[in-house]
Design a protein around this motif. Structure first.
Motif, PDB file in Angstrom:
ATOM      1  N   UNK A 112       5.049  -7.325   0.162  1.00  0.00           N
ATOM      2  CA  UNK A 112       4.450  -8.542  -0.050  1.00  0.00           C
ATOM      3  C   UNK A 112       3.165  -8.512  -0.975  1.00  0.00           C
ATOM      4  N   UNK A 113       2.951  -9.563  -1.672  1.00  0.00           N
ATOM      5  CA  UNK A 113       1.777  -9.717  -2.615  1.00  0.00           C
ATOM      6  C   UNK A 113       0.695 -10.809  -2.296  1.00  0.00           C
ATOM      7  N   UNK A 114      -0.514 -10.756  -2.918  1.00  0.00           N
ATOM      8  CA  UNK A 114      -1.284 -11.818  -2.736  1.00  0.00           C
ATOM      9  C   UNK A 114      -1.261 -12.641  -4.025  1.00  0.00           C
ATOM     10  N   UNK A 168       3.104  -4.909  -6.502  1.00  0.00           N
ATOM     11  CA  UNK A 168       4.379  -4.837  -5.553  1.00  0.00           C
ATOM     12  C   UNK A 168       5.601  -4.066  -5.998  1.00  0.00           C
ATOM     13  N   UNK A 169       5.773  -3.954  -7.346  1.00  0.00           N
ATOM     14  CA  UNK A 169       7.044  -3.326  -7.609  1.00  0.00           C
ATOM     15  C   UNK A 169       6.696  -1.691  -7.695  1.00  0.00           C
ATOM     16  N   UNK A 195      -2.332  -6.324  -2.675  1.00  0.00           N
ATOM     17  CA  UNK A 195      -3.653  -7.461  -2.991  1.00  0.00           C
ATOM     18  C   UNK A 195      -4.158  -7.174  -4.270  1.00  0.00           C
ATOM     19  N   UNK A 196      -4.397  -8.442  -4.822  1.00  0.00           N
ATOM     20  CA  UNK A 196      -5.091  -8.435  -6.292  1.00  0.00           C
ATOM     21  C   UNK A 196      -6.329  -8.136  -6.329  1.00  0.00           C
ATOM     22  N   UNK A 229      -2.137  -2.020   0.000  1.00  0.00           N
ATOM     23  CA  UNK A 229      -1.820  -1.225  -1.273  1.00  0.00           C
ATOM     24  C   UNK A 229      -1.918  -2.392  -2.444  1.00  0.00           C
ATOM     25  N   UNK A 230      -1.646  -1.773  -3.702  1.00  0.00           N
ATOM     26  CA  UNK A 230      -1.839  -2.686  -4.828  1.00  0.00           C
ATOM     27  C   UNK A 230      -3.176  -2.386  -5.451  1.00  0.00           C
ATOM     28  N   UNK A 231      -3.583  -3.144  -6.482  1.00  0.00           N
ATOM     29  CA  UNK A 231      -4.621  -3.061  -7.479  1.00  0.00           C
ATOM     30  C   UNK A 231      -5.898  -3.102  -6.790  1.00  0.00           C
ATOM     31  N   UNK A 232      -5.967  -3.781  -5.539  1.00  0.00           N
ATOM     32  CA  UNK A 232      -7.284  -3.729  -4.847  1.00  0.00           C
ATOM     33  C   UNK A 232      -7.447  -2.338  -4.501  1.00  0.00           C
TER      34      UNK A 232
END
Length: 333
Positions: free
Chosen positions: A152-154, A160-161, A270-271, A291-294
């Protein structure tokens, strides 16, 4: 008549390989998901390209013709547009690289200007307007028995990809037969193709279900995605990405509901660290991993863990692969 470029949303109908006619239709007869033939009105910027049915990005030239599908996009960081806003002049825009067509109504100043095209007619096959729904995998929602790793994403562009690709690679290396899918978003092919490169087989997305984007009535969405999920059941595990965020108008909450009973592990991309709290409060649950850019820096990881109480990993770092592997294997066993 054949277009110079068939965009990737046409891949389920294989329009490149078949004969069809082009017939103009009155504006009040248009509907979402219909394939239309349009001509590029001016040369786009060199970096603005569209995908062909194999996912390759190609440059368009002024005067060339394309086939795409009427649809709606509501991107929080890029473009907003809708086929219903196309006026009597037939001018519209290529709202996604995959060939979703509609009139641009809002754009981020940091986004390249999309390709403008002019409507020439609808694609007609064997006397009938060609619609994505006619070529999709639509079915009643299956009863899933395969465990799901949910990504999932915020927001859009939260990682996400990339996360789905890393998860797929780790699971394939562990010997799992991995199927992958993208359940919501706006039609492009490259996201799900990246999971195929990582070893997933088969791969599907909502375009295979007959949708240009997932901004559609929930009942239509569930029917389309039911067919997609049904194709994935022979794998050991399904890596499922929900595009945008579950709170945007892409039916993300319905997608989560469709797979919820089989979710073994949830990754939230998460952004920023504060967005994790927003998703936790909206759904009254915490992800298994952030995970993600956060998580791009140690400061971001520390803040996520401090604010949300969730473990976090920067999956772009090789050192994160082993703890990710341990968490996934433990959850799936």
């Amino acid at each position: 008549m054949n277009a110079d470029v068939h965009t990737s949303v046409t891949r389920i109908a294989d329009l490149e390989a078949r004969s069809y006619e082009v017939e103009p239709r009155a504006r009040e007869q248009w509907a979402a998901g219909e394939y239309v033939f349009a001509r590029v009105t001016e040369r786009p910027a060199p970096d603005v390209r569209v995908e062909n049915p194999r996912g390759r990005r190609v440059e368009l030239m002024e005067g060339e013709t394309i086939v795409g599908a009427l649809g709606t996009r509501k991107a929080t960081r890029e473009l907003v547009g809708d086929w219903r806003d196309v006026g009597s002049d037939g001018r519209m825009h290529v709202l996604t690289g995959g060939g979703v067509l509609g009139r641009l109504t809002s754009a981020s100043p940091f986004t390249l200007t999309p390709v403008e095209v002019e409507y020439e007619g609808h694609v007609v096959v064997d006397g009938t307007v060609a619609r994505m729904a006619d070529y999709g995998l639509g079915a009643d929602s299956p009863t899933l028995s395969t465990p799901v790793v949910l990504v999932l994403g915020t927001s859009m562009s939260a990682g996400k990809t990339m996360t789905g690709r890393v998860v797929t690679r780790v699971l394939v290396e562990e010997g799992y037969r991995v199927a992958a899918c993208k359940l919501t978003g706006a039609g492009t092919y490259e996201d799900v193709l990246s999971m195929e490169v990582a070893g997933a087989d088969p791969i599907y997305d909502f375009v295979d279900g007959g949708l240009p984007t997932t901004i559609v009535p929930e009942r239509r969405f569930r029917t389309a995605i039911g067919g997609v999920l049904d194709e994935l059941q022979d794998a050991d595990v399904i890596v499922a990405e929900v595009g945008a965020s579950p709170l945007e108008p892409y039916n993300g909450a319905a997608a989560v509901d469709l797979v919820e009973e089989q979710v073994a592990f949830t990754l939230l991309c998460a952004s920023d660290p504060y967005a994790v709290i927003g998703i936790e409060e909206a759904f009254d649950c915490a992800p298994d991993l952030v995970a993600g850019i956060a998580t791009n820096t140690s400061a971001g990881i520390d803040l996520v863990e401090q604010l949300a109480g969730c473990p976090a990993l920067n999956l772009q770092e090789e050192s994160a692969k082993e703890p990710l592997r341990d968490r996934l294997v433990d959850a799936l066993s």
